[in-house]
Design a protein around this motif. Structure first.
Motif, PDB file in Angstrom:
ATOM      1  N   TRP A 237      63.006  77.672  54.371  1.00 42.31           N
ATOM      2  CA  TRP A 237      61.601  77.568  53.976  1.00 42.31           C
ATOM      3  C   TRP A 237      60.778  78.442  54.911  1.00 42.31           C
ATOM      4  O   TRP A 237      61.040  78.498  56.111  1.00 42.31           O
ATOM      5  CB  TRP A 237      61.121  76.112  54.055  1.00 42.31           C
ATOM      6  CG  TRP A 237      59.695  75.909  53.638  1.00 42.31           C
ATOM      7  CD1 TRP A 237      59.249  75.699  52.365  1.00 42.31           C
ATOM      8  CD2 TRP A 237      58.544  75.927  54.469  1.00 42.31           C
ATOM      9  NE1 TRP A 237      57.888  75.569  52.367  1.00 42.31           N
ATOM     10  CE2 TRP A 237      57.432  75.697  53.654  1.00 42.31           C
ATOM     11  CE3 TRP A 237      58.351  76.113  55.827  1.00 42.31           C
ATOM     12  CZ2 TRP A 237      56.120  75.659  54.137  1.00 42.31           C
ATOM     13  CZ3 TRP A 237      57.053  76.064  56.340  1.00 42.31           C
ATOM     14  CH2 TRP A 237      55.956  75.835  55.488  1.00 42.31           C
ATOM     15  N   SER A 238      59.778  79.108  54.339  1.00 39.79           N
ATOM     16  CA  SER A 238      58.896  79.942  55.129  1.00 39.79           C
ATOM     17  C   SER A 238      57.455  79.776  54.654  1.00 39.79           C
ATOM     18  O   SER A 238      57.209  79.733  53.441  1.00 39.79           O
ATOM     19  CB  SER A 238      59.327  81.405  55.006  1.00 39.79           C
ATOM     20  OG  SER A 238      58.381  82.249  55.617  1.00 39.79           O
ATOM     21  N   GLU A 239      56.550  79.702  55.573  1.00 40.07           N
ATOM     22  CA  GLU A 239      55.121  79.582  55.233  1.00 40.07           C
ATOM     23  C   GLU A 239      54.660  80.798  54.448  1.00 40.07           C
ATOM     24  O   GLU A 239      53.876  80.666  53.504  1.00 40.07           O
ATOM     25  CB  GLU A 239      54.294  79.406  56.506  1.00 40.07           C
ATOM     26  CG  GLU A 239      52.804  79.308  56.298  1.00 40.07           C
ATOM     27  CD  GLU A 239      52.374  78.022  55.604  1.00 40.07           C
ATOM     28  OE1 GLU A 239      51.364  78.055  54.866  1.00 40.07           O
ATOM     29  OE2 GLU A 239      53.024  76.986  55.798  1.00 40.07           O
ATOM     30  N   THR A 240      55.154  81.976  54.802  1.00 43.37           N
ATOM     31  CA  THR A 240      54.725  83.205  54.109  1.00 43.37           C
ATOM     32  C   THR A 240      55.192  83.202  52.656  1.00 43.37           C
ATOM     33  O   THR A 240      54.529  83.787  51.801  1.00 43.37           O
ATOM     34  CB  THR A 240      55.247  84.456  54.829  1.00 43.37           C
ATOM     35  OG1 THR A 240      56.669  84.368  54.930  1.00 43.37           O
ATOM     36  CG2 THR A 240      54.652  84.574  56.208  1.00 43.37           C
ATOM     37  N   ASP A 241      56.321  82.558  52.350  1.00 39.67           N
ATOM     38  CA  ASP A 241      56.780  82.480  50.956  1.00 39.67           C
ATOM     39  C   ASP A 241      55.917  81.561  50.112  1.00 39.67           C
ATOM     40  O   ASP A 241      55.933  81.636  48.894  1.00 39.67           O
ATOM     41  CB  ASP A 241      58.225  81.972  50.895  1.00 39.67           C
ATOM     42  CG  ASP A 241      59.214  82.974  51.460  1.00 39.67           C
ATOM     43  OD1 ASP A 241      58.851  84.168  51.585  1.00 39.67           O
ATOM     44  OD2 ASP A 241      60.340  82.557  51.785  1.00 39.67           O
ATOM     45  N   GLN A 242      55.168  80.686  50.761  1.00 42.66           N
ATOM     46  CA  GLN A 242      54.338  79.715  50.038  1.00 42.66           C
ATOM     47  C   GLN A 242      52.963  80.262  49.666  1.00 42.66           C
ATOM     48  O   GLN A 242      52.231  79.635  48.922  1.00 42.66           O
ATOM     49  CB  GLN A 242      54.168  78.443  50.895  1.00 42.66           C
ATOM     50  CG  GLN A 242      55.472  77.819  51.333  1.00 42.66           C
ATOM     51  CD  GLN A 242      56.391  77.511  50.175  1.00 42.66           C
ATOM     52  OE1 GLN A 242      55.999  76.882  49.211  1.00 42.66           O
ATOM     53  NE2 GLN A 242      57.632  77.972  50.274  1.00 42.66           N
ATOM     54  N   LYS A 243      52.615  81.414  50.212  1.00 36.56           N
ATOM     55  CA  LYS A 243      51.279  81.977  49.951  1.00 36.56           C
ATOM     56  C   LYS A 243      51.286  82.909  48.780  1.00 36.56           C
ATOM     57  O   LYS A 243      52.195  83.436  48.324  1.00 36.56           O
ATOM     58  CB  LYS A 243      50.774  82.702  51.197  1.00 36.56           C
ATOM     59  CG  LYS A 243      50.525  81.728  52.334  1.00 36.56           C
ATOM     60  CD  LYS A 243      50.031  82.437  53.545  1.00 36.56           C
ATOM     61  CE  LYS A 243      49.764  81.409  54.657  1.00 36.56           C
ATOM     62  NZ  LYS A 243      49.265  81.993  55.829  1.00 36.56           N
TER      63      LYS A 243
ATOM     64  N   ASP B 197      55.963  77.509  60.799  1.00 36.72           N
ATOM     65  CA  ASP B 197      55.987  78.772  60.058  1.00 36.72           C
ATOM     66  C   ASP B 197      57.275  78.945  59.273  1.00 36.72           C
ATOM     67  O   ASP B 197      57.292  79.628  58.249  1.00 36.72           O
ATOM     68  CB  ASP B 197      55.826  79.953  61.016  1.00 36.72           C
ATOM     69  CG  ASP B 197      54.439  80.008  61.647  1.00 36.72           C
ATOM     70  OD1 ASP B 197      53.479  79.488  61.044  1.00 36.72           O
ATOM     71  OD2 ASP B 197      54.326  80.551  62.756  1.00 36.72           O
ATOM     72  N   ALA B 198      58.370  78.326  59.784  1.00 39.14           N
ATOM     73  CA  ALA B 198      59.665  78.492  59.122  1.00 39.14           C
ATOM     74  C   ALA B 198      60.567  77.311  59.450  1.00 39.14           C
ATOM     75  O   ALA B 198      60.421  76.668  60.494  1.00 39.14           O
ATOM     76  CB  ALA B 198      60.332  79.787  59.570  1.00 39.14           C
TER      77      ALA B 198
END
Length: 137
Positions: free
Chosen positions: A131-137, A115-116
């Protein structure tokens, strides 16, 4: 008896002529390998510049440097994975033994779910989200 003594003396001299240089070579190689590992220091996370992060199913690639003429040389990294978060400890040294001021980090992506990703410094307060998974969406 004298001949046997001379053979033993010649044999021991040959052993010394071979063993001493061999031992010296082993010590020198050991120094080049161990010094960067022994004298390495955690990088303060805000001193790391990231030029590239590529995350695939197989590998996590980071290109980093320590900015400008800091004199710091990349000497390695260590990872820790917990609670879907990857922590990367980056190390540096001022000893310029086969080192460079930038690093290409390739981490095998063997993690179920990330996730991060954080750079982690020497203490728990010194961490930086990179890096964050939520920033990639």
């Amino acid at each position: 008896m004298t001949i046997k003594l001379n053979c033993i003396t010649i044999k021991s001299m040959l052993n010394k002529q071979i063993l001493l240089p061999l031992l010296l070579v082993i010590v020198i190689i050991g120094v080049f390998i161990l010094i960067p590992k022994v004298f390495r220091i955690h990088v303060v996370t805000d001193k790391i510049n990231i030029s590239s992060i590529i995350i695939s199913d197989d590998v996590i690639n980071l290109k980093i440097d320590f900015g400008g003429n800091s004199g710091a040389m990349f000497s390695g990294y260590k990872t820790e994975y917990r609670n879907s978060t990857l922590y990367i400890n980056v190390y540096w040294t001022y000893l310029r033994v086969l080192m460079k001021g930038y690093g290409d980090i390739s981490i095998p992506n063997t993690y179920d779910n990330i996730d991060a990703i954080y750079f982690q410094g020497s203490n728990s307060e010194d961490k930086r989200l990179i890096w964050s998974e939520t920033d990639q969406k």
